[in-house]
Design a protein around this motif. Structure first.
Motif, PDB file in Angstrom:
ATOM      1  N   THR B 209      42.674  60.725  -1.830  1.00  0.00           N
ATOM      2  CA  THR B 209      41.602  60.695  -2.737  1.00  0.00           C
ATOM      3  C   THR B 209      41.719  60.795  -4.421  1.00  0.00           C
ATOM      4  OG1 THR B 209      40.519  61.537  -1.044  1.00  0.00           O
ATOM      5  CG2 THR B 209      39.034  61.262  -2.903  1.00  0.00           C
ATOM      6  N   VAL B 210      42.594  62.093  -4.338  1.00  0.00           N
ATOM      7  CA  VAL B 210      42.892  62.590  -5.636  1.00  0.00           C
ATOM      8  C   VAL B 210      43.820  61.491  -6.578  1.00  0.00           C
ATOM      9  CG1 VAL B 210      43.670  64.380  -7.188  1.00  0.00           C
ATOM     10  CG2 VAL B 210      42.794  64.882  -5.194  1.00  0.00           C
ATOM     11  N   LEU B 216      42.597  55.501 -11.201  1.00  0.00           N
ATOM     12  CA  LEU B 216      41.162  54.838 -12.064  1.00  0.00           C
ATOM     13  C   LEU B 216      41.428  55.501 -13.542  1.00  0.00           C
ATOM     14  CD1 LEU B 216      38.350  55.232  -9.594  1.00  0.00           C
ATOM     15  CD2 LEU B 216      39.562  52.960 -10.680  1.00  0.00           C
ATOM     16  N   VAL B 217      41.909  56.735 -13.777  1.00  0.00           N
ATOM     17  CA  VAL B 217      41.974  57.284 -15.128  1.00  0.00           C
ATOM     18  C   VAL B 217      43.034  56.536 -15.778  1.00  0.00           C
ATOM     19  CG1 VAL B 217      42.579  59.339 -16.188  1.00  0.00           C
ATOM     20  CG2 VAL B 217      41.177  59.402 -14.096  1.00  0.00           C
ATOM     21  N   MET B 218      44.172  56.060 -14.989  1.00  0.00           N
ATOM     22  CA  MET B 218      45.343  55.579 -15.675  1.00  0.00           C
ATOM     23  C   MET B 218      45.022  54.396 -16.521  1.00  0.00           C
ATOM     24  SD  MET B 218      48.431  56.299 -15.757  1.00  0.00           S
ATOM     25  CE  MET B 218      49.107  55.323 -16.934  1.00  0.00           C
ATOM     26  N   ARG B 219      44.083  53.587 -15.524  1.00  0.00           N
ATOM     27  CA  ARG B 219      43.642  52.222 -15.784  1.00  0.00           C
ATOM     28  C   ARG B 219      42.753  52.213 -17.230  1.00  0.00           C
ATOM     29  NH1 ARG B 219      41.291  48.940 -11.589  1.00  0.00           N
ATOM     30  NH2 ARG B 219      43.144  47.845 -10.554  1.00  0.00           N
ATOM     31  N   SER B 298      45.691  67.487  -6.927  1.00  0.00           N
ATOM     32  CA  SER B 298      45.753  66.930  -5.501  1.00  0.00           C
ATOM     33  C   SER B 298      46.928  68.179  -4.828  1.00  0.00           C
ATOM     34  CB  SER B 298      46.690  65.817  -5.831  1.00  0.00           C
ATOM     35  OG  SER B 298      47.870  65.878  -5.020  1.00  0.00           O
ATOM     36  N   TYR B 299      47.627  68.883  -5.558  1.00  0.00           N
ATOM     37  CA  TYR B 299      48.544  69.744  -5.031  1.00  0.00           C
ATOM     38  C   TYR B 299      47.516  71.049  -4.332  1.00  0.00           C
ATOM     39  CZ  TYR B 299      52.477  73.173  -5.160  1.00  0.00           C
ATOM     40  OH  TYR B 299      53.283  74.131  -4.934  1.00  0.00           O
ATOM     41  N   ALA B 300      46.639  71.266  -5.345  1.00  0.00           N
ATOM     42  CA  ALA B 300      46.073  72.495  -4.986  1.00  0.00           C
ATOM     43  C   ALA B 300      45.094  71.972  -3.516  1.00  0.00           C
ATOM     44  CB  ALA B 300      44.663  72.843  -6.096  1.00  0.00           C
ATOM     45  N   ALA B 301      44.606  70.798  -3.696  1.00  0.00           N
ATOM     46  CA  ALA B 301      43.589  70.571  -2.657  1.00  0.00           C
ATOM     47  C   ALA B 301      44.581  70.363  -1.367  1.00  0.00           C
ATOM     48  CB  ALA B 301      43.209  69.189  -2.878  1.00  0.00           C
ATOM     49  N   ALA B 302      45.854  69.931  -1.621  1.00  0.00           N
ATOM     50  CA  ALA B 302      46.683  69.915  -0.258  1.00  0.00           C
ATOM     51  C   ALA B 302      46.817  71.531   0.411  1.00  0.00           C
ATOM     52  CB  ALA B 302      47.686  69.178  -0.543  1.00  0.00           C
ATOM     53  N   ALA B 303      47.206  72.448  -0.786  1.00  0.00           N
ATOM     54  CA  ALA B 303      47.585  73.524  -0.287  1.00  0.00           C
ATOM     55  C   ALA B 303      46.266  74.234   0.333  1.00  0.00           C
ATOM     56  CB  ALA B 303      47.899  74.226  -1.552  1.00  0.00           C
ATOM     57  N   MET B 304      45.087  74.166  -0.103  1.00  0.00           N
ATOM     58  CA  MET B 304      43.933  74.779   0.521  1.00  0.00           C
ATOM     59  C   MET B 304      43.546  73.862   1.886  1.00  0.00           C
ATOM     60  SD  MET B 304      40.505  74.924  -1.163  1.00  0.00           S
ATOM     61  CE  MET B 304      40.144  73.243  -1.499  1.00  0.00           C
ATOM     62  N   GLN B 329      55.619  64.648  -5.582  1.00  0.00           N
ATOM     63  CA  GLN B 329      56.539  63.645  -5.839  1.00  0.00           C
ATOM     64  C   GLN B 329      55.705  62.202  -6.050  1.00  0.00           C
ATOM     65  OE1 GLN B 329      59.256  63.343  -2.781  1.00  0.00           O
ATOM     66  NE2 GLN B 329      60.980  62.548  -4.042  1.00  0.00           N
ATOM     67  N   VAL B 330      54.603  62.322  -5.412  1.00  0.00           N
ATOM     68  CA  VAL B 330      53.728  60.918  -5.089  1.00  0.00           C
ATOM     69  C   VAL B 330      53.051  60.625  -6.409  1.00  0.00           C
ATOM     70  CG1 VAL B 330      51.603  61.637  -4.307  1.00  0.00           C
ATOM     71  CG2 VAL B 330      52.550  59.599  -3.425  1.00  0.00           C
ATOM     72  N   GLY B 331      52.737  61.739  -7.302  1.00  0.00           N
ATOM     73  CA  GLY B 331      52.032  61.504  -8.472  1.00  0.00           C
ATOM     74  C   GLY B 331      52.802  61.226  -9.627  1.00  0.00           C
ATOM     75  N   PHE B 332      54.024  61.483  -9.544  1.00  0.00           N
ATOM     76  CA  PHE B 332      54.980  61.190 -10.602  1.00  0.00           C
ATOM     77  C   PHE B 332      54.855  59.486 -10.974  1.00  0.00           C
ATOM     78  CE2 PHE B 332      58.487  61.944 -13.595  1.00  0.00           C
ATOM     79  CZ  PHE B 332      58.111  63.117 -13.998  1.00  0.00           C
ATOM     80  N   PRO B 333      55.279  58.806 -10.038  1.00  0.00           N
ATOM     81  CA  PRO B 333      55.373  57.644 -10.305  1.00  0.00           C
ATOM     82  C   PRO B 333      54.121  56.774 -10.839  1.00  0.00           C
ATOM     83  CG  PRO B 333      56.101  58.089  -8.026  1.00  0.00           C
ATOM     84  CD  PRO B 333      55.546  59.155  -8.539  1.00  0.00           C
ATOM     85  N   ILE B 334      52.830  57.292 -10.462  1.00  0.00           N
ATOM     86  CA  ILE B 334      51.956  56.788 -11.098  1.00  0.00           C
ATOM     87  C   ILE B 334      51.686  56.840 -12.610  1.00  0.00           C
ATOM     88  CG2 ILE B 334      49.206  57.067 -11.081  1.00  0.00           C
ATOM     89  CD1 ILE B 334      49.324  57.827  -8.269  1.00  0.00           C
TER      90      ILE B 334
END
Lengths: 582, 653
Positions: B209-210, B216-219, B298-304, B329-334
């Motif tokens: 989701t994040v 979207l923000v990127m676009r 996204s990291y925080a959500a995953a941790a929680m 790792q997954v966010g970096f390519p975006i």
């Protein structure tokens, strides 16, 4: 260099000072993440405290939001600060260049000045932007991450004590070699560019002599040399990354081994172990960032030097320091010109011959003076000394019996109209160009001047008349039309002294004669200097100065000179037979 | 200002690699943050790619190997992160230290393989990129040499230079870095996403989701960035133009006390540019904290959520640790792809512009007739030299329809027959021009600038193709003569001379590459250049730089005459100097030119009375037509345009 450039931050200082504040907030928010995460793992999960986990999770999200806000703010601040710095620098450079004397202008080519004001300043402002961010962010990151890591486990931090210097030294060595090799790349690029440019400029010659293959051979040599230099440089530069990976991974392995024991011995939480690794990564990454800034600044250094060279140019023709108050300053009122034992060279340190020597003469107001002589005999230089475009090396030039150095430059030049050999017109309308002479000139003034310069008729032949748009440099006019416009522009000024430096060369004899007529009638009160190639242009002058090799070899009217002056006779003769039409 | 700016290109150190996939837990946010502000798109990407592949094909094995290495390095970084799970779950928590040591050894190997693969891939791509661009530059240069002059008339030098510098450079950078990164980013993204799903589908949903928000923000940001950079570029153009004009005309500014208005005008434009630059760079920079912190969310959500799942026993700490690494790792390519995509796109646009030049039609040359060296016998018959010695005479070798060849003596007989020509379609510069020159004759062209004098000479050596009529050389249509032979038989001295970097000797030898030093010096003597050359610091070995900037205009012209003299052509075209050269040098040039004219067919664009007077024929051209012809005395008697020119009643420029 930084010290010299820093003042140009000027009114944007507050943006620059505030940037680190928000960078600090950003770094703190960012570095808290792994710590909070470790609490979820070590406390939340082991105590099965759902509320605790959710609470910490929300903290993390909030911190990320703080990060977005502080990040946005510091980016904005740094951009405003650095772009403002660039704008100030450009302003200063442009203003400085406007102050340049002719000697200063001659030292720089137009292309090189334009590059300095555009590319070089852009380079500097981008580097400043990067440096503003990285130079604060990376060290902050490094220090705070180190403190946090140390707090988690002092013993594990020893690993950092080894990894950090290894990486720093390695990166330093790579950078040094790479910088040196990239300097060679730059040289090769320059070489290839000059070969290219030569081929473009001389394309007709290459084709006429059928030398395409020969040139291709030359080019390929440059091309191969460039490729080699590039490969040598880049191969070193890309070592950076594997080096960092090696150090980082080794550190991680050691930490996992050591930390694994501690986790089992319950002196370290599993979450703490993971966050510790995060910090190590961030610390080592910061070093890479700092190295990146160094690379950029190395490139910017050359730009900085080029910019400073302009800024630190000494303006050699300036108003005297002891100039009287504005109301008391002299103005050009009559147009008398006197040269007293004038000698001139372009540079005082130049050991070569004088361009002009032993020049002494007096011209009364309203006289028309012709200056004649071969190229390089100093004709232009001579008249350039009157409006103080250059300063004499010895002797003095007096206008209305006052040394030109005792006038304010602005007042002196306001009284002198000058048409240069290089007759530049500017983009805009004909009217705007003529108004350069005097910004309060009326349409009638413009027309009078244009008529005197024989320009009115052709101006009116354009559909838009005086409102005709000229392209840059007046590209849409013929050479003769351009010259007549530049003469008109100088006449609009209503000067006491009018100087025409070989400025009717493209005008036909009949038209030129009409222009000359106006000197005797409409401009009877104006002292006129005419430099010309054609004798016919100066024949009727009250006085003709004959120059040869920087010295006056004859002075008098046409008839006297023709009777008594050998060089004048020679010129006269050569023109009788030599010139069909120029 | 066609002159190319100093070094539009700068070497760039690839900083820090910027590969996201290697090593655990790369810190999020605030990357080095250089956004390349170019938004160019190729018009036909597919075609450009196909052509680029043509260049890359000869290195296809290397490239395949790079792709393999890329997969290895991406795979090893994904695997390295996954390893955290067994490491924590199976060894650290249970305290199995011999197992931990073994696992760490394996992890070390994985890391090492990844590092070596990454370096190998970069190292090879450097080679590939450099070799490829080397070939492209070579081809481009060869193509450039074959382009007709018409092309150079309609394109500025700067334009062509920027093909070599900006365009080839962008391509090189993209090949070296962005291309592989773009692919590896995608692989990393897919790989990390897959691993996350494998570890925990529920948790992946949260992170997904994040990531959706990030995309979207990127676009949105990319659009803004593009818009603002275009505005910045526009304003920069205005500022540059103003600087150029005011610096160019600086002397006039000074003479007219116009400094203050000039500065005021600049300040205004500079400020507009500052505002635009601030906006453009802001949007480009703000992407980094925004995307980085979204990744943190996204990291925080995953941790929680991962923590919660662990509490209820549906997840374990080792898996959580691994998952968190992937979340990063997954966010970096975006973040990276937008940059890399832009870099690749502008590289393609650059390559397209290079290819456009390469696709320009070359000079047409279907000539079959070539020049051969001959020896003339006493009885007038000619024999073709086959032993390679320098011939005394030359002949045209004309192939006949029946396969045999016929030899025609090269004499320098030139005939223009009803020639009509215009530089642009629809424009007529020369209209129905006919004239002839017998061997050894001197033909002078006289007329105002733009009347078409230079144009005629341009047509003789086929710098331009005529639209109607014909030009023959010793009775052979020049279109049937191979261009190099045609041009070798016509010497030309242009009014604005161009010299090349090298020694004075090299520049004279340019006229005939196999000329000996003695022959070059001889030519210099006959061209009256010898005396000034001898006085140069290193004589004939003096290095000439920057188009002869260290010589005076007159000296350059003397060298150009010597250069043509050494080539010793049967036909000469001379454009006499009108520029203000001092009388002494002018005299030298005249003597040099006169020496050159002896015993040749000469076309001269004449400005000197002596030249005109001595010509066999004077051709007065006005408005692209021959309006008068005859010798000096005839023409004076006619009281026509020549008479007007001669008596200085007519404006020439």
């Amino acid at each position: 260099m930084i010290k010299k450039l820093a003042p140009f931050i000027g009114q944007y200082r507050k943006y620059v000072f505030l940037t680190p504040v928000f960078i600090l907030i950003d770094v703190l928010a960012e570095l808290s993440m792994p710590l909070l995460m470790s609490r979820i793992v070590d406390i939340g999960i082991s105590t099965r405290d759902v509320n605790f986990i959710v609470r910490i999770g929300i903290y993390m999200v909030l911190l990320a939001l703080v990060g977005i806000i502080s990040g946005t703010i510091f980016m904005r601040l740094s951009v405003v600060g650095s772009m403002g710095f660039g704008a100030n620098l450009r302003d200063a450079l442009f203003t400085k260049v406007q102050e340049f004397s002719f000697t200063n202008i001659d030292r720089f080519s137009t292309a090189s000045l334009v590059t300095r004001l555009t590319n070089d300043v852009n380079n500097l402002q981008m580097t400043f932007m990067m440096a503003l961010r990285m130079l604060f962010r990376s060290p902050l990151m490094l220090i705070i991450a180190f403190i946090l890591a140390y707090n988690i486990n002092a013993e594990l931090s020893i690993v950092l004590g080894i990894a950090l210097p290894v990486l720093a030294i390695g990166v330093g060595l790579i950078l040094r070699t790479a910088t040196r090799r990239f300097a060679i790349v730059q040289e090769r690029i320059d070489a290839i560019n000059s070969t290219l440019q030569e081929n473009l400029i001389g394309q007709r010659v290459v084709k006429a002599f059928v030398r395409a293959d020969y040139e291709a051979g030359k080019f390929q040599k440059d091309n191969d040399a460039l490729t080699q230099a590039f490969i040598a440089a880049v191969s070193i530069a890309i070592l950076n990354f594997p080096l960092m990976m090696l150090v980082m991974n080794s550190a991680t392995l050691v930490i996992l081994w050591q930390g694994g024991h501690m986790v089992f011995g319950n002196t370290l939480g599993a979450g703490e172990l993971i966050s510790f690794i995060s910090y190590v990564t961030q610390i080592l990454f910061s070093i890479m960032m700092v190295s990146f800034v160094f690379v950029m600044s190395a490139r910017a250094k050359a730009s900085g030097e080029r910019v400073l060279e302009v800024l630190e140019t000494t303006i050699d023709v300036t108003d005297a320091a002891d100039l009287p108050a504005e109301a008391l300053r002299p103005h050009v009122t009559r147009g008398k010109v006197e040269f007293r034992d004038v000698a001139f060279k372009y540079s005082r340190t130049d050991t070569g011959d004088d361009i002009l020597k032993d020049i002494t003469f007096t011209i009364q107001p309203g006289e028309v003076v012709g200056v004649i002589g071969g190229t390089g005999t100093g004709k232009s230089t001579l008249v350039n000394l009157i409006p103080r475009l250059y300063d004499v090396t010895e002797g003095a030039v007096l206008v209305d019996d006052i040394d030109v150095r005792d006038y304010a430059l602005e007042d002196l030049r306001a009284g002198i109209g000058m048409v240069l050999q290089q007759n530049t017109l500017f983009s805009g309308t004909i009217r705007e160009n003529l108004m350069w002479g005097r910004d309060d000139a009326t349409q009638a003034d413009l027309e009078t001047a244009a008529r005197d310069a024989q320009a009115h008729n052709f101006i009116m032949s354009f559909p838009d008349g005086y409102d005709t748009q000229l392209g840059q440099g007046g590209v849409n006019l013929s050479g003769g039309q351009k010259q007549r416009l530049t003469i008109a522009r100088a006449m609009v000024k209503n000067p006491k002294i009018l100087i025409l430096d070989d400025s009717t060369s493209a005008v036909d004899s009949a038209t030129e004669a009409h222009i000359r007529e106006s000197f005797y009638h409409n401009l009877a009160q104006t002292t006129v200097f005419i430099i010309a190639q054609r004798l016919s242009s100066v024949r009727e002058a009250d006085k003709i100065i004959v120059l040869d090799d920087g010295k006056i070899v004859g002075m008098g009217d046409h008839r006297t000179l023709l009777a008594t002056n050998a060089i004048y006779q020679e010129i006269n003769q050569s023109q009788q037979e030599g010139v069909l039409a120029q | 200002m066609t002159e190319a700016r100093n070094n539009t290109r700068k070497p760039t150190l690839p900083a820090g690699g910027g590969q996201p996939q290697a090593g655990p837990g790369r810190g999020p946010g605030g990357g080095p943050g250089g956004f390349r502000g170019s938004f160019q798109k190729p018009k036909n990407a597919r075609k450009v790619i196909a052509r680029l592949l043509g260049y890359l094909r000869r290195r296809s094995l290397l490239i395949l190997f790079v792709l393999f290495l890329m997969l290895v390095s991406t795979g090893s970084s994904l695997a390295g992160n996954y390893f955290l799970k067994p490491l924590i779950n199976d060894y650290i928590l249970p305290g199995n230290f011999s197992g931990l040591l073994r696992a760490l050894a394996i992890l070390g190997v994985i890391y090492l393989v990844g590092t070596v693969a990454t370096y190998g891939q970069q190292r090879i791509m450097v080679q590939v990129a450099q070799r490829t661009t080397n070939t492209m530059r070579r081809d481009l240069f060869a193509k450039m040499q074959s382009l007709p002059l018409r092309y150079f008339d309609s394109h500025t030098h700067g334009e062509l230079m920027s093909r070599y510098t900006n365009d080839v450079d962008t391509l090189q950078m993209a090949l070296e870095q962005s291309l592989v990164q773009l692919i590896s980013s995608s692989v990393t993204f897919v790989g990390a996403a897959t691993m996350m799903i494998v570890l925990s589908p529920t948790l992946s949903l949260v992170t997904g989701t994040v990531i959706g928000v990030m995309v979207l923000v990127m676009r949105g940001l990319t659009g803004r960035i593009r818009e603002n950079f275009l505005a910045q570029q526009r304003n920069l153009g205005v500022v540059n133009g103003y600087i150029e004009e005011m610096v160019e005309g600086l002397k006039v500014v000074k003479v007219f006390n116009h400094e203050r208005p000039a500065i005021a005008g600049f300040k205004e434009r500079n400020e507009t540019y500052r505002v635009a630059a601030t906006d453009a760079n802001f949007y480009a920079s703000v992407m980094f904290p925004v995307m980085g912190n979204l990744n943190n969310i996204s990291y925080a959500a995953a941790a929680m959520v991962g923590g919660l799942l662990s509490v209820v026993g549906r997840f374990d700490i080792g898996s959580l640790a691994a998952f968190l690494q992937y979340a990063r790792q997954v966010g970096f390519p975006i973040q990276q792809t937008a940059n890399q995509f832009n870099a690749v796109m502008s590289a393609l646009a650059g390559a397209e512009r290079v290819f456009e030049v390469m696709d320009e039609p070359s000079e047409v040359d279907e000539g079959q007739v070539v020049i051969v060296g001959t020896t003339k016998h006493a009885d007038g018959s000619i024999e073709v030299n086959r032993n390679g010695s320098r011939p005394t005479h030359w002949a045209w070798q004309v192939p006949q329809p029946d396969g045999t060849v016929e030899y025609v003596e090269l004499r320098g007989d030139v005939l223009l027959h009803n020639v009509t020509f215009g530089y642009e379609p629809g424009q007529v510069v020369l209209h129905d021009v006919s004239l002839y020159a017998k061997p050894g004759q001197k033909i002078a062209f006289v007329g105002s600038t733009g009347a078409g004098k230079t144009t005629i000479t341009n047509l003789l050596n086929r710098f331009y193709e005529i639209q109607e009529g014909s030009i023959t050389f010793d009775g052979i249509d020049i279109r049937q003569i191979r261009k190099d032979c045609l041009r070798n038989s016509i010497g030309i001295v242009l009014q604005d001379t161009h010299l090349f970097t090298g020694t004075v000797m090299d520049n004279i030898r340019y006229g005939r590459l196999d000329a000996t030093d003695e022959e070059c010096i001889q030519a210099a003597v006959s061209a009256n250049a010898h005396s000034f050359i001898r006085r140069l610091p290193q004589g004939y070995q003096t290095i000439i730089t920057g188009d002869g900037a260290n010589l005076s205009q007159g000296q350059r012209q003397l060298l150009a005459i010597a250069r043509t003299a050494v080539s010793d052509p049967p036909v000469m075209i001379l454009d006499e100097a009108t520029s203000s050269i001092d009388t002494r040098t002018e005299r030298l040039i005249e003597l040099g030119m006169d020496a050159l004219m002896k015993d040749r067919t000469v076309f001269v664009i004449a400005h000197r009375l002596s030249t005109v007077r001595n010509s066999n024929a004077i051709i007065v051209i006005e408005g692209g037509q021959i309006i008068e012809r005859g010798d000096h005395d005839d023409l004076l008697l006619q009281h026509g345009r020549y008479y007007q020119l001669y008596t200085g009643q007519f404006e020439l420029n």
